[in-house]
Motif scaffolding. Structure first.
Motif, PDB file in Angstrom:
ATOM      1  N   GLY A 133       0.819  -1.213   0.000  1.00  0.00           N
ATOM      2  CA  GLY A 133       0.000   0.000   0.000  1.00  0.00           C
ATOM      3  C   GLY A 133       0.848   1.255   0.000  1.00  0.00           C
ATOM      4  N   PHE A 134       1.947   1.223   0.751  1.00  0.00           N
ATOM      5  CA  PHE A 134       2.865   2.364   0.772  1.00  0.00           C
ATOM      6  C   PHE A 134       3.466   2.631  -0.608  1.00  0.00           C
ATOM      7  CE2 PHE A 134       7.559   2.534   0.667  1.00  0.00           C
ATOM      8  CZ  PHE A 134       7.731   3.909   0.825  1.00  0.00           C
ATOM      9  N   ARG A 135       3.890   1.588  -1.284  1.00  0.00           N
ATOM     10  CA  ARG A 135       4.498   1.772  -2.605  1.00  0.00           C
ATOM     11  C   ARG A 135       3.481   2.309  -3.603  1.00  0.00           C
ATOM     12  NH1 ARG A 135       5.788  -1.968  -5.395  1.00  0.00           N
ATOM     13  NH2 ARG A 135       5.147  -3.833  -4.287  1.00  0.00           N
ATOM     14  N   GLN A 136       2.236   1.831  -3.537  1.00  0.00           N
ATOM     15  CA  GLN A 136       1.206   2.338  -4.447  1.00  0.00           C
ATOM     16  C   GLN A 136       0.902   3.796  -4.158  1.00  0.00           C
ATOM     17  OE1 GLN A 136      -1.883  -0.511  -3.687  1.00  0.00           O
ATOM     18  NE2 GLN A 136      -1.113  -1.995  -5.161  1.00  0.00           N
ATOM     19  N   ALA A 137       0.843   4.149  -2.881  1.00  0.00           N
ATOM     20  CA  ALA A 137       0.594   5.548  -2.524  1.00  0.00           C
ATOM     21  C   ALA A 137       1.749   6.441  -2.974  1.00  0.00           C
ATOM     22  CB  ALA A 137       0.385   5.663  -1.016  1.00  0.00           C
ATOM     23  N   LEU A 138       2.971   5.951  -2.801  1.00  0.00           N
ATOM     24  CA  LEU A 138       4.139   6.718  -3.224  1.00  0.00           C
ATOM     25  C   LEU A 138       4.135   6.927  -4.732  1.00  0.00           C
ATOM     26  CD1 LEU A 138       6.823   8.026  -2.452  1.00  0.00           C
ATOM     27  CD2 LEU A 138       7.923   5.803  -2.738  1.00  0.00           C
ATOM     28  N   LYS A 139       3.727   5.913  -5.484  1.00  0.00           N
ATOM     29  CA  LYS A 139       3.657   6.045  -6.936  1.00  0.00           C
ATOM     30  C   LYS A 139       2.635   7.111  -7.332  1.00  0.00           C
ATOM     31  CE  LYS A 139       2.563   3.440 -11.139  1.00  0.00           C
ATOM     32  NZ  LYS A 139       2.099   2.141 -11.682  1.00  0.00           N
ATOM     33  N   ARG A 140       1.441   7.074  -6.685  1.00  0.00           N
ATOM     34  CA  ARG A 140       0.422   8.085  -6.993  1.00  0.00           C
ATOM     35  C   ARG A 140       0.909   9.484  -6.639  1.00  0.00           C
ATOM     36  NH1 ARG A 140      -2.890   4.130  -4.579  1.00  0.00           N
ATOM     37  NH2 ARG A 140      -2.984   5.355  -2.655  1.00  0.00           N
ATOM     38  N   LEU A 141       1.595   9.589  -5.505  1.00  0.00           N
ATOM     39  CA  LEU A 141       2.105  10.889  -5.080  1.00  0.00           C
ATOM     40  C   LEU A 141       3.129  11.434  -6.066  1.00  0.00           C
ATOM     41  CD1 LEU A 141       2.182  13.064  -2.889  1.00  0.00           C
ATOM     42  CD2 LEU A 141       3.925  11.729  -1.717  1.00  0.00           C
ATOM     43  N   ARG A 142       4.024  10.573  -6.515  1.00  0.00           N
ATOM     44  CA  ARG A 142       5.037  11.024  -7.477  1.00  0.00           C
ATOM     45  C   ARG A 142       4.407  11.439  -8.800  1.00  0.00           C
ATOM     46  NH1 ARG A 142       9.616   6.356  -6.248  1.00  0.00           N
ATOM     47  NH2 ARG A 142      10.696   7.492  -4.568  1.00  0.00           N
ATOM     48  N   GLU A 143       3.398  10.687  -9.244  1.00  0.00           N
ATOM     49  CA  GLU A 143       2.715  11.060 -10.482  1.00  0.00           C
ATOM     50  C   GLU A 143       2.017  12.405 -10.335  1.00  0.00           C
ATOM     51  OE1 GLU A 143       0.135   7.792 -11.199  1.00  0.00           O
ATOM     52  OE2 GLU A 143       1.689   6.525 -12.117  1.00  0.00           O
ATOM     53  N   GLY A 144       1.371  12.613  -9.178  1.00  0.00           N
ATOM     54  CA  GLY A 144       0.703  13.893  -8.959  1.00  0.00           C
ATOM     55  C   GLY A 144       1.681  15.047  -8.895  1.00  0.00           C
ATOM     56  N   LEU A 145       2.820  14.841  -8.227  1.00  0.00           N
ATOM     57  CA  LEU A 145       3.821  15.903  -8.145  1.00  0.00           C
ATOM     58  C   LEU A 145       4.459  16.168  -9.503  1.00  0.00           C
ATOM     59  CD1 LEU A 145       5.572  14.993  -4.771  1.00  0.00           C
ATOM     60  CD2 LEU A 145       3.978  16.859  -5.213  1.00  0.00           C
ATOM     61  N   ALA A 146       4.584  15.118 -10.313  1.00  0.00           N
ATOM     62  CA  ALA A 146       5.172  15.302 -11.641  1.00  0.00           C
ATOM     63  C   ALA A 146       4.277  16.185 -12.506  1.00  0.00           C
ATOM     64  CB  ALA A 146       5.393  13.956 -12.319  1.00  0.00           C
ATOM     65  N   VAL A 147       2.958  16.044 -12.342  1.00  0.00           N
ATOM     66  CA  VAL A 147       2.033  16.864 -13.123  1.00  0.00           C
ATOM     67  C   VAL A 147       2.144  18.327 -12.718  1.00  0.00           C
ATOM     68  CG1 VAL A 147      -0.410  17.320 -13.553  1.00  0.00           C
ATOM     69  CG2 VAL A 147       0.426  14.979 -13.530  1.00  0.00           C
ATOM     70  N   ALA A 148       2.278  18.552 -11.388  1.00  0.00           N
ATOM     71  CA  ALA A 148       2.285  19.923 -10.882  1.00  0.00           C
ATOM     72  C   ALA A 148       3.682  20.532 -10.786  1.00  0.00           C
ATOM     73  CB  ALA A 148       1.635  19.956  -9.504  1.00  0.00           C
ATOM     74  N   GLN A 149       4.713  19.766 -11.165  1.00  0.00           N
ATOM     75  CA  GLN A 149       6.084  20.224 -10.963  1.00  0.00           C
ATOM     76  C   GLN A 149       6.398  21.444 -11.831  1.00  0.00           C
ATOM     77  OE1 GLN A 149       9.032  17.309 -11.837  1.00  0.00           O
ATOM     78  NE2 GLN A 149      10.664  18.386 -10.781  1.00  0.00           N
TER      79      GLN A 149
END
Length: 445
Positions: free
Chosen positions: A162-178
């Motif tokens: 669950g942690f790895r999936q959440a981290l993946k979603r977080l990185r994708e979201g930050l990549a969009v807003a970076q």
């Protein structure tokens, strides 16, 4: 303890190579089981997390609409819906925990068997007088200690996935807003023009965009009324105009630059938005009008309130601008919340002001104030976009965009467009539009 595994196995190899190979073989078997656990647990854990998020969203919606639920007797039905969703969540949670528990039990069994195997091999080597009985016991203990952390890790594997999936979603979201702030050049605030170029937009994950191929151009001082039946994509287009929804295709440009070239804070300086589902935040009236900015001057807040014609209403309250409105604005009436939200949209004299059903909770006095605010902001050089079911809100606009099924059917001067979409018997008299228009199946919207 896991980083010590190679050291423990190395010590066992020093005791005797055969004991080392037995321990290493057990470790390889356990790592294979871990990989199988990873592959077979990934989907159940993801499904469990989705169900948990859906359940939490239902709770939040219920809290926001508790009064409507109580008034319309919806609690039994929603309770049944909650029970069904909770059952789905528990079922997925059970599958994911059972999967992890199964592999945890298998690995624990392998570890005990391996410990016995080390004792057996050690006893045979002791009989052969290649090692002492003390080394046999030590090798068994070291092997057990080396593999114990792996067993514990498998027991917590569901949380790790669950942690790895959440981290993946977080990185994708930050990549969009970076944004590359160091190399980024801040553009000046727009002052001249707004252009939509073949804009397609809709909620993420939908196969068909709600809004398709919208093309128009507005200049400073223009007022645009968006009309069309319910479900034609008016609110979706409004969210795309203010940058709350990224276009799936096409461009939203201010003075020739795409809206994404301004970061969120900078965009807030030239965009004012009154959403259909307006929300005020826990704080004072002044905080809400000033959008909770820190560097706020009282004159700017009061000016926005006066432009929305809500200053007199605010000062009539016991604490004036320092009145605490409570969570969601619960200490104010619906009309008061809407007028304060209008002042928030006008704060800072933004270049673009988008008002989605701004008069849905207003009385005649509030509607007159809204009409005057639109006129004042247009005279100030702002572009005002209005979406309203009651036609009085578009009395002061000069252009109309007509939508149907998400597509642009007409755009141009107000009088010309209204003649296109209305029959002669329904054509309103000259001057402000004051009557509903039934042929649009939902009124002017």
């Amino acid at each position: 303890d896991l980083p010590w595994l190679p050291l423990y196995l190395g010590i066992v190899f020093l005791f005797h190579p055969l004991l080392g190979f037995v321990g290493l073989g057990g470790a390889v078997v356990i790592f294979v089981l871990i990989l199988l656990n990873e592959v077979m647990s990934r989907a159940p854990v993801a499904e469990s997390n989705r169900e948990a998020a859906s359940r939490s969203a239902n709770v939040e919606i219920g809290q926001r609409n508790s009064e409507a639920i109580a008034a319309m007797g919806m609690q039994p039905a929603l309770s049944s819906n909650w029970t069904a969703r909770n059952a789905d969540y528990l079922a997925t949670l059970l599958r994911s925990t059972d999967r992890s528990g199964l592999f945890g039990t298998i690995i624990k069994t392998v570890r005990f068997v391996l410990q016995s195997a080390v004792l057996g091999v050690g006893a045979w080597l002791a009989i052969q007088q290649e090692i002492t009985p003390g080394v046999m016991i030590a090798a068994s203990i070291m092997t057990s200690r080396a593999l114990a952390p792996i067993e514990q890790a498998v027991a917590q594997w569901r949380g790790f996935v669950g942690f790895r999936q959440a981290l993946k979603r977080l990185r994708e979201g930050l990549a969009v807003a970076q944004r590359d702030d160091e190399q980024k050049l801040d553009l000046p605030l727009p002052k001249k023009q707004l252009d939509l170029e073949a804009v397609f937009c809709g909620p993420y994950g939908e196969a068909t965009p709600f809004v398709q191929g919208i093309t128009l151009s507005l200049e400073a001082g223009d007022g645009l009324g968006i009309i069309g039946p319910s479900g034609s994509g008016k609110s979706t287009l409004a969210r795309a105009l203010v940058g709350a929804l990224a276009p799936l295709k096409g461009h939203v440009r201010f003075d020739g630059a795409e809206i994404g070239q301004w970061d969120d804070d900078r965009r807030g300086a030239f965009v004012g938005y009154l959403p259909q589902d307006l929300q005020l935040f826990d704080g004072t009236i002044a905080d809400n009008i000033a959008r909770f900015r820190q560097d706020v001057e009282a004159d700017t807040v009061i000016e926005a309130a006066k432009r929305a014609d809500v200053h007199d209403l605010i000062v009539s309250l016991p604490d004036g601008y320092n009145t605490l409105i409570g969570r969601g604005g619960r200490n104010l009436s619906a009309g008061q919340r809407q007028r304060i939200a209008l002042a928030r949209a006008l704060y800072g004299n933004p270049f673009l002001i988008v008002l989605d059903e701004p008069n849905s909770n207003l009385d005649s006095v509030g509607e007159a104030a809204l009409t005057n605010s639109i006129k004042v902001m247009r005279d100030h050089g702002s572009i005002v976009v209005v979406i309203a079911h009651r036609p009085s809100a578009i009395a002061t606009v000069n252009k109309i965009l007509c939508l149907k099924d998400g597509k642009q059917t007409a755009f141009g001067p107000k009088d010309e467009v209204l003649k296109q979409v209305l029959t002669p018997a329904q054509t309103p008299p000259p001057g402000p539009v004051q009557v509903p228009i039934p042929s649009l199946q939902g009124g002017v919207a």
